[in-house]
Design an enzyme around this catalytic site. Structure first.
Site, PDB file in Angstrom:
ATOM      1  NE  ARG A 111      -2.942   0.500   3.300  1.00  0.00           N
ATOM      2  CZ  ARG A 111      -2.217   0.677   4.413  1.00  0.00           C
ATOM      3  NH1 ARG A 111      -1.451   1.750   4.546  1.00  0.00           N
ATOM      4  NH2 ARG A 111      -2.264  -0.204   5.391  1.00  0.00           N
ATOM      5  CG  ASP A 130      -9.835  15.655 -14.754  1.00  0.00           C
ATOM      6  OD1 ASP A 130      -9.166  15.046 -15.614  1.00  0.00           O
ATOM      7  OD2 ASP A 130     -10.836  15.164 -14.200  1.00  0.00           O
ATOM      8  CE  LYS A 189     -13.037   7.724 -18.260  1.00  0.00           C
ATOM      9  NZ  LYS A 189     -13.314   8.974 -17.580  1.00  0.00           N
TER      10      LYS A 189
END
Ligand SMILES: *Cc1c(COP(=O)(O)O)cnc(C)c1O
Length: 386
Positions: free
Chosen positions: A51, A175, A200
């Protein structure tokens, strides 16, 4: 890698290139949760628990930092996990100013999740710099913008926003999902943090969900790294590998996406079925000049309003090559209906106000032959004509 390296080369050799131990040309998938320690307090290779850090993820994080010209990269389980981690940099009483065309899920986070913790938001048209200046107040700690913004491809002047932000001690978050660093590098324009839905174009094959964030300085990196480990929304090693693999071909894919988008946008512009076409590559589009100044291309996302002489439902079901689906930026062409899909979480009155009308169609051209894509559209228009 040196930052002067051409982006097409950097996409393939940036970050951590291959494996020093074996000479493997690809970074191995370190499918492990933990790492054996030599002795108490003595790590073997700097890794402790996946993690906190994992070598495959680290290679991806170094790569996106190189591509975005930032100091540090962070990989998350989704774009929204990345954005959530970034929002955790703020505290109760702070306000984030967002574009009125921001991604629906980002709006939902600020509208439904973070108000519970006292983090506020304000919606403005960030393409209007006066409106942005008006929105500045003591409690505003960040601007979050997208350019082009989903789904009307609204262009925001990133450099101008970052200047307003700097004058007022505000962070600029961009973004960059629709453009990718191949076309636009917000940090070079003054942004502090870049976030991505790597689901994407960066992934590019519609086969994974992933998010990335990049900082422009070590202090922010320290804080975001702490948040990433503390909140735990990290990207898995196999998905990190897939994403590195996707990024390697980004330049050839994006060039073709743009070629197809230009061809389709020109076709739509002249077709009676499309009332209005939104594509930053059209010379008469709003924001065309600003986009040319700040980006190396117009991207490939197109939206248009279907003329009322055509049946919207019939149009969608008549497309045979382009698939009706959420998401974008994959090798296959996808079409979506923003009002009921990507932007359904935005209240209807807000949607109508910002132009996400019921007849708005969003099209993400894939890498198929552009002639086939236009034929597909032509046929769907014919089938859906009332
Ligand atoms: C898809 C998308 C997101 C959300 O990313 P996920 O990977 O789906 O969590 C955020 N911003 C933009 C612009 C997007 O298109």
């Amino acid at each position: 890698m040196k930052t002067e390296t051409d982006m097409r080369t950097l996409l393939i050799h940036g970050g951590i290139d291959g494996d020093d131990v074996t000479g493997a040309v690809n970074v191995p998938i370190y499918q492990t949760s933990t790492y054996e320690q030599n002795a108490l307090g003595e790590l073997r290779g700097g890794y402790e628990y996946s993690r906190s850090a994992n070598p495959t993820r680290k290679a991806l994080e170094a790569l996106i930092a190189d591509l975005e010209k930032g100091t540090d990269g962070f990989a998350f389980a989704s774009g929204l996990a990345a954005i959530t981690a970034v929002f955790h940099l703020f505290k109760s009483g702070d306000t984030i100013v967002i574009s009125n065309n921001v991604y629906g899920g980002t709006f939902r986070l600020l509208n439904k999740v973070f108000p519970q913790f006292g983090l506020n938001f304000k919606v403005v048209d960030t393409s209007d710099l006066e409106e942005v200046k008006q929105a500045v107040s003591e409690d505003v700690k960040a601007f979050l913008i997208e350019s082009p913004a989903n789904p009307l491809m609204t262009i925001t002047d990133i450099k101008a926003i970052a200047e307003i932000a700097k004058e007022n001690g505000i962070l600029t978050i961009v973004d960059n999902t629709f453009m990718t660093p191949y076309l636009q590098r917000p940090i070079e324009l003054g942004a502090d943090i870049v976030v991505h839905s790597a689901t994407k174009y960066l992934g590019g094959h519609s086969d994974l969900i992933a998010g990335l964030a990049v900082t422009n300085n070590k202090e922010l990196a320290e804080r975001l790294g702490f948040t990433q480990n503390a909140t735990g929304g990290i990207l898995q090693p196999f998905d990190s590998f897939l994403l590195i693999r996707g990024i390697k071909t980004l330049s050839v894919r994006m060039d073709r996406h743009i070629e197809n988008a230009r061809y389709i946008a020109e076709f739509l512009k002249d077709h009676p079925a499309a009332d209005q076409v939104y594509y930053p590559g059209l010379a008469d589009s709003d924001g065309y000049e600003v986009n040319r100044r700040q980006a190396d291309g117009p991207g490939a996302m197109i939206s248009f309003r279907l003329n009322e002489g055509y049946d919207l439902k019939k149009f969608y079901t008549s497309l045979k090559v382009a698939k009706l689906a959420e998401s974008l930026g994959g090798v296959e062409s996808l079409v979506c209906h923003p009002a009921s899909m990507t932007h359904a979480s935005i209240p209807e009155e807000v949607r109508e106000k910002v132009g996400i009308t019921y007849n708005l169609v969003r099209y993400s051209p894939g890498l198929e032959a552009k002639e086939d894509l236009v034929k597909d559209l032509e046929n769907a228009f014919k089938e859906s004509r009332r």
